[in-house]
Design a protein around this motif. Sequence first.
Motif, PDB file in Angstrom:
ATOM      1  N   GLU A 164    -125.174 -58.668  31.972  1.00  0.00           N
ATOM      2  CA  GLU A 164    -124.414 -59.644  31.187  1.00  0.00           C
ATOM      3  C   GLU A 164    -124.959 -59.709  29.770  1.00  0.00           C
ATOM      4  N   TYR A 165    -124.162 -60.292  28.899  1.00  0.00           N
ATOM      5  CA  TYR A 165    -124.647 -60.654  27.570  1.00  0.00           C
ATOM      6  C   TYR A 165    -123.889 -61.888  27.112  1.00  0.00           C
ATOM      7  N   THR A 221    -119.476 -60.371  31.412  1.00  0.00           N
ATOM      8  CA  THR A 221    -119.854 -59.538  32.542  1.00  0.00           C
ATOM      9  C   THR A 221    -118.716 -58.566  32.837  1.00  0.00           C
ATOM     10  N   ARG A 222    -118.975 -57.605  33.690  1.00  0.00           N
ATOM     11  CA  ARG A 222    -117.877 -56.765  34.179  1.00  0.00           C
ATOM     12  C   ARG A 222    -117.035 -57.601  35.131  1.00  0.00           C
ATOM     13  N   ALA A 223    -115.745 -57.417  35.097  1.00  0.00           N
ATOM     14  CA  ALA A 223    -114.842 -58.172  35.974  1.00  0.00           C
ATOM     15  C   ALA A 223    -115.083 -57.854  37.442  1.00  0.00           C
ATOM     16  N   ASP A 224    -115.537 -56.631  37.752  1.00  0.00           N
ATOM     17  CA  ASP A 224    -115.780 -56.235  39.145  1.00  0.00           C
ATOM     18  C   ASP A 224    -117.182 -56.605  39.632  1.00  0.00           C
ATOM     19  N   GLY A 225    -117.983 -57.244  38.774  1.00  0.00           N
ATOM     20  CA  GLY A 225    -119.327 -57.678  39.159  1.00  0.00           C
ATOM     21  C   GLY A 225    -120.392 -56.600  39.092  1.00  0.00           C
ATOM     22  N   LYS A 226    -120.017 -55.363  38.796  1.00  0.00           N
ATOM     23  CA  LYS A 226    -120.995 -54.273  38.694  1.00  0.00           C
ATOM     24  C   LYS A 226    -121.729 -54.358  37.360  1.00  0.00           C
ATOM     25  N   PRO A 227    -122.897 -53.710  37.256  1.00  0.00           N
ATOM     26  CA  PRO A 227    -123.598 -53.690  35.961  1.00  0.00           C
ATOM     27  C   PRO A 227    -122.810 -52.889  34.914  1.00  0.00           C
ATOM     28  N   PRO A 239    -109.673 -54.155  27.985  1.00  0.00           N
ATOM     29  CA  PRO A 239    -109.975 -55.590  28.109  1.00  0.00           C
ATOM     30  C   PRO A 239    -110.136 -56.083  29.544  1.00  0.00           C
ATOM     31  N   ASP A 240    -109.438 -55.474  30.495  1.00  0.00           N
ATOM     32  CA  ASP A 240    -109.519 -55.956  31.872  1.00  0.00           C
ATOM     33  C   ASP A 240    -110.803 -55.535  32.597  1.00  0.00           C
ATOM     34  N   VAL A 241    -111.629 -54.698  31.979  1.00  0.00           N
ATOM     35  CA  VAL A 241    -112.881 -54.266  32.595  1.00  0.00           C
ATOM     36  C   VAL A 241    -113.936 -55.368  32.533  1.00  0.00           C
ATOM     37  N   ILE A 242    -113.839 -56.245  31.542  1.00  0.00           N
ATOM     38  CA  ILE A 242    -114.840 -57.304  31.384  1.00  0.00           C
ATOM     39  C   ILE A 242    -114.191 -58.681  31.419  1.00  0.00           C
ATOM     40  N   ARG A 243    -115.041 -59.674  31.636  1.00  0.00           N
ATOM     41  CA  ARG A 243    -114.570 -61.058  31.556  1.00  0.00           C
ATOM     42  C   ARG A 243    -115.553 -61.856  30.713  1.00  0.00           C
ATOM     43  N   CYS A 244    -115.047 -62.919  30.145  1.00  0.00           N
ATOM     44  CA  CYS A 244    -115.842 -63.778  29.277  1.00  0.00           C
ATOM     45  C   CYS A 244    -115.588 -65.216  29.712  1.00  0.00           C
TER      46      CYS A 244
END
Length: 180
Positions: free
Chosen positions: A74-75, A91-97, A165-170
């Motif tokens: 995360e950042y 973070t990544r939307a799928d929870g992966k690093p 954009p759909d790869v990450i979430r904020c």
Amino acid sequence: MEEGKPGAVAKVIRRNPKSGQREFGDLVWGLLPYKTERPTTAVRPIHARAETVQELPMFADAFRSRRAIVPATEYYVRTETDGRAQRYVVTRADGKPMAWAGLWESFVWPGDRVERSYCVITVEANATIAPYHDRMPLILKPEDWPVWLGEAPGDPAILLRMVDPDVIRCEPVAQRRGNR
């Protein structure tokens, strides 16, 4: 040194120049190019802009032959509205690093102490991050890792692009874990 701050040591994936194998290494955040003449007073950038990383002398040699992957879970970004600061966690939307694109260098200090350092490549913010910040780390797809690290043929310059954009979430930090 505090984790996640310039000067901190982090695990970074790089290709070993002698063995050609992928390896984790402890590198210092803040690039110190191997040709630096005055290392104690040198500027040590923590970021390199994708738009200029191939041309700027500080980064060009490392871009050609010393690319790295910086793992991150995360950042944080921060905005201010009506004088009130709000932090967001990305973070990544799928929870992966995430796998951030980076560059690494190896500087030899007097006395032959070797210091390996790195910086993170940034790109323009995608639609998910743009409301909060104008830049973001360049996030690599797993299938791009071999080209990025120089293990497979291909042009790493084509990977200098923002992630979908759909790869990450904020999310606001207060909603996720309490306001820090």
